[in-house]
Design an enzyme around this catalytic site. Structure first.
Site, PDB file in Angstrom:
ATOM      1  N   HIS A 193       1.573   5.411  -1.716  1.00 26.98           N
ATOM      2  CA  HIS A 193       1.240   6.582  -2.540  1.00 26.98           C
ATOM      3  C   HIS A 193       2.527   7.125  -3.134  1.00 26.98           C
ATOM      4  O   HIS A 193       3.406   7.576  -2.404  1.00 26.98           O
ATOM      5  CB  HIS A 193       0.565   7.663  -1.690  1.00 26.98           C
ATOM      6  CG  HIS A 193      -0.706   7.198  -1.061  1.00 26.98           C
ATOM      7  ND1 HIS A 193      -1.931   7.326  -1.675  1.00 26.98           N
ATOM      8  CD2 HIS A 193      -0.948   6.542   0.107  1.00 26.98           C
ATOM      9  CE1 HIS A 193      -2.870   6.793  -0.911  1.00 26.98           C
ATOM     10  NE2 HIS A 193      -2.302   6.305   0.188  1.00 26.98           N
ATOM     11  N   HIS A 226      -4.519  -0.522   5.786  1.00 22.82           N
ATOM     12  CA  HIS A 226      -4.017   0.278   6.917  1.00 22.82           C
ATOM     13  C   HIS A 226      -4.933   0.197   8.144  1.00 22.82           C
ATOM     14  O   HIS A 226      -5.510   1.192   8.568  1.00 22.82           O
ATOM     15  CB  HIS A 226      -3.764   1.720   6.517  1.00 22.82           C
ATOM     16  CG  HIS A 226      -4.789   2.368   5.626  1.00 22.82           C
ATOM     17  ND1 HIS A 226      -6.126   2.368   5.896  1.00 22.82           N
ATOM     18  CD2 HIS A 226      -4.650   3.040   4.462  1.00 22.82           C
ATOM     19  CE1 HIS A 226      -6.769   3.015   4.943  1.00 22.82           C
ATOM     20  NE2 HIS A 226      -5.891   3.425   4.063  1.00 22.82           N
ATOM     21  N   HIS A 265     -10.463   1.201   1.786  1.00 18.65           N
ATOM     22  CA  HIS A 265     -10.259   2.210   2.831  1.00 18.65           C
ATOM     23  C   HIS A 265     -11.485   2.087   3.730  1.00 18.65           C
ATOM     24  O   HIS A 265     -12.567   2.551   3.375  1.00 18.65           O
ATOM     25  CB  HIS A 265     -10.135   3.613   2.232  1.00 18.65           C
ATOM     26  CG  HIS A 265      -9.861   4.653   3.273  1.00 18.65           C
ATOM     27  ND1 HIS A 265      -8.639   5.290   3.391  1.00 18.65           N
ATOM     28  CD2 HIS A 265     -10.623   5.134   4.288  1.00 18.65           C
ATOM     29  CE1 HIS A 265      -8.676   6.127   4.423  1.00 18.65           C
ATOM     30  NE2 HIS A 265      -9.876   6.049   4.983  1.00 18.65           N
ATOM     31  N   HIS A 316       0.875  -1.202   0.000  1.00 24.31           N
ATOM     32  CA  HIS A 316       0.000   0.000   0.000  1.00 24.31           C
ATOM     33  C   HIS A 316       0.897   1.233   0.000  1.00 24.31           C
ATOM     34  O   HIS A 316       1.514   1.563   1.011  1.00 24.31           O
ATOM     35  CB  HIS A 316      -0.906   0.021   1.234  1.00 24.31           C
ATOM     36  CG  HIS A 316      -1.855   1.183   1.247  1.00 24.31           C
ATOM     37  ND1 HIS A 316      -3.215   1.033   1.316  1.00 24.31           N
ATOM     38  CD2 HIS A 316      -1.638   2.526   1.172  1.00 24.31           C
ATOM     39  CE1 HIS A 316      -3.799   2.226   1.303  1.00 24.31           C
ATOM     40  NE2 HIS A 316      -2.850   3.149   1.224  1.00 24.31           N
ATOM     41  N   ASP A 326       1.516   2.683   3.528  1.00 26.63           N
ATOM     42  CA  ASP A 326       0.671   3.870   3.352  1.00 26.63           C
ATOM     43  C   ASP A 326       1.515   5.143   3.394  1.00 26.63           C
ATOM     44  O   ASP A 326       1.048   6.186   3.858  1.00 26.63           O
ATOM     45  CB  ASP A 326      -0.452   3.934   4.398  1.00 26.63           C
ATOM     46  CG  ASP A 326      -1.530   4.943   4.010  1.00 26.63           C
ATOM     47  OD1 ASP A 326      -1.600   5.318   2.829  1.00 26.63           O
ATOM     48  OD2 ASP A 326      -2.292   5.354   4.904  1.00 26.63           O
ATOM     49  N   LYS A 369      -9.340  -0.231  -5.866  1.00 24.60           N
ATOM     50  CA  LYS A 369      -9.379   0.414  -4.557  1.00 24.60           C
ATOM     51  C   LYS A 369     -10.717   1.090  -4.316  1.00 24.60           C
ATOM     52  O   LYS A 369     -11.188   1.867  -5.141  1.00 24.60           O
ATOM     53  CB  LYS A 369      -8.245   1.463  -4.501  1.00 24.60           C
ATOM     54  CG  LYS A 369      -8.179   2.263  -3.213  1.00 24.60           C
ATOM     55  CD  LYS A 369      -7.732   1.424  -2.040  1.00 24.60           C
ATOM     56  CE  LYS A 369      -7.917   2.143  -0.727  1.00 24.60           C
ATOM     57  NZ  LYS A 369      -6.739   2.839  -0.270  1.00 24.60           N
TER      58      LYS A 369
HETATM   59  C1  NCD Z   1      -3.485   9.232   1.979  1.00 23.84           C
HETATM   60  C2  NCD Z   1      -3.026  10.275   0.952  1.00 23.84           C
HETATM   61  O1  NCD Z   1      -2.481  11.314   1.363  1.00 23.84           O
HETATM   62  O2  NCD Z   1      -3.189  10.033  -0.240  1.00 23.84           O
HETATM   63  N1  NCD Z   1      -3.508   9.833   3.276  1.00 23.84           N
HETATM   64  C3  NCD Z   1      -3.448   9.184   4.473  1.00 23.84           C
HETATM   65  O3  NCD Z   1      -3.593   9.844   5.507  1.00 23.84           O
HETATM   66  N2  NCD Z   1      -3.232   7.901   4.555  1.00 23.84           N
HETATM   67  C4  NCD Z   1      -4.801   8.665   1.585  1.00 23.84           C
HETATM   68  C5  NCD Z   1      -5.182   7.419   2.364  1.00 23.84           C
HETATM   69  O4  NCD Z   1      -4.583   6.367   2.200  1.00 23.84           O
HETATM   70  O5  NCD Z   1      -6.114   7.500   3.174  1.00 23.84           O
HETATM   71 ZN    ZN Z   2      -3.193   5.176   1.600  1.00 23.15          ZN
END
Ligand code: NCD
Ligand code: ZN
Length: 357
Positions: free
Chosen positions: A21, A180, A142, A19, A254, A105
């Protein structure tokens, strides 16, 4: 355990991040090397602006990730589709069969960063879920309700009761990852199911901090993420789950970078940037729990097994060495408002990833 404390090196199969970003553009270039030096593969989240809702957009994003990767690095991005009320089952199936989408997702609309185009109600995507179940395409969730009358700290537990349990009854064959996880309720639900089609990822920050961290000495935006960190009893339940060796729990950082200007403002973004020291951060927890021998299962074996992928053949080595984590990550050409504050900023960690000579 005494013998564990004497270990000076930890050798494990190269792990994957289930997971992540990576963002896009300049931010992608800045953050990708930190992940690629540790992880062989990562499930890349689709919550860009605009979100990744088509096979074509996923292919283009995958190409941008590959072009941003330094030449000497070896890393495979695994792409995901962002579910909306109107996404077609055909698009998902096409992307999955072509090997472009590894999973889809589900963001409940407005649950988190860039989720405004998410799913307004699960009833909108019945046909999508039917198709995903039929083709065995994993659904990544999520898991938070967005109802304004539900306390922010209860949103995950309420999601499980109101949505996840009914969803899994309706689609018992669907492969689901609850992403998460942050609560003992999630740990119990996933662990007790003992179903190879249900798993959960756990972040390093939810293993290290509880909700007090956000308020110690003032408001700490660098500890704000979604789902928000919870009470200590939940952190303890997560640590037990992660270090249990149970195959339903695996690594998903995450890591969610936002520039300082996005975090330290009147309405700061949710997201913790933990990629630079993710493995060391997890290893610290496993050592504190006397469970270093379970680390490889969590980091490198359980995820591939769930996704039906081969485990990585290379190995990596963590060495016992004090590592000072920078207070911020910027660089010569980076404006202070664009700096990234990494998780563990200013702290020392007792492990460091050994780099090839
Ligand atoms: C994530 C993001 O910034 O894209 N933020 C977070 O707090 N985890 C989005 C997500 O996974 O909820
Ligand atoms: Zn995330």
């Amino acid at each position: 355990m005494a013998s564990e404390q004497r270990a000076t090196e930890l050798v494990l199969r190269r792990p994957d991040d289930w997971h992540l970003h990576l963002r896009d553009g300049r931010m992608l270039e800045r953050v990708l090397p930190a992940t690629a030096r540790q992880f062989a593969r990562a499930i890349v989240m689709p919550n860009l602006r605009p979100p990744i809702t088509t096979v074509e957009a996923a292919i283009a994003y995958r190409e941008r990730i590959k072009s941003a990767l330094p030449a000497e690095m070896n890393f495979t991005p695994l792409m995901t589709a962002y579910l909306t009320d109107s996404i077609s089952p055909h698009e998902l199936e096409h992307g999955y069969q072509e090997g472009v989408f590894t999973a889809a997702k589900l963001y409940p609309a407005n649950a988190t960063t860039n989720s405004a185009a998410g799913v307004s109600d699960l009833s909108q995507i019945t046909a999508v879920l039917e198709r995903m179940q039929a083709i065995d395409m994993p659904l990544l969730i999520h898991g938070e309700v967005t109802d304004s009358d539900v306390d922010v700290f209860d949103r995950e537990a309420v999601f499980i009761e109101r949505h996840l349990i009914p969803l899994r009854r309706r689609f018992p064959e669907l492969r689901v990852v609850l992403e998460h996880i942050t609560t003992s309720e999630a740990v119990e639900y996933v662990g007790d199911a003992a179903d190879p089609r249900l798993a959960a990822t756990i972040t390093p920050h939810h293993l290290h901090i509880n909700r007090n961290a956000m308020f110690i000495g003032g408001l700490r935006s660098d500890f704000y993420c979604l789902p928000v960190v919870k009470r200590e009893q939940h952190r303890q339940a997560l640590r037990k789950a992660a270090t249990s060796g149970m195959s339903c729990f695996f690594l998903g950082t995450d890591s969610a970078p936002h520039p300082r200007s996005g975090k330290e403002t009147s309405c700061g973004c949710a997201g913790i940037y933990n990629a630079p020291v993710a493995l060391e951060s997890y290893a610290t927890v496993f050592e504190q729990e006397g469970a270093l021998e379970k680390f490889e299962a969590f980091a490198s074996l359980n995820g591939p097994r769930f996704y039906g992928l081969a485990v990585n053949s290379e190995v990596i080595t963590l060495e016992r060495r004090i590592q000072q984590v920078p207070r911020q990550l910027g660089g010569n050409n980076v404006d202070p408002s664009d700096e990234l504050v990494p998780f563990h900023a200013g702290e020392e960690l007792g492990w460091a990833l050994k780099t090839e000579d």
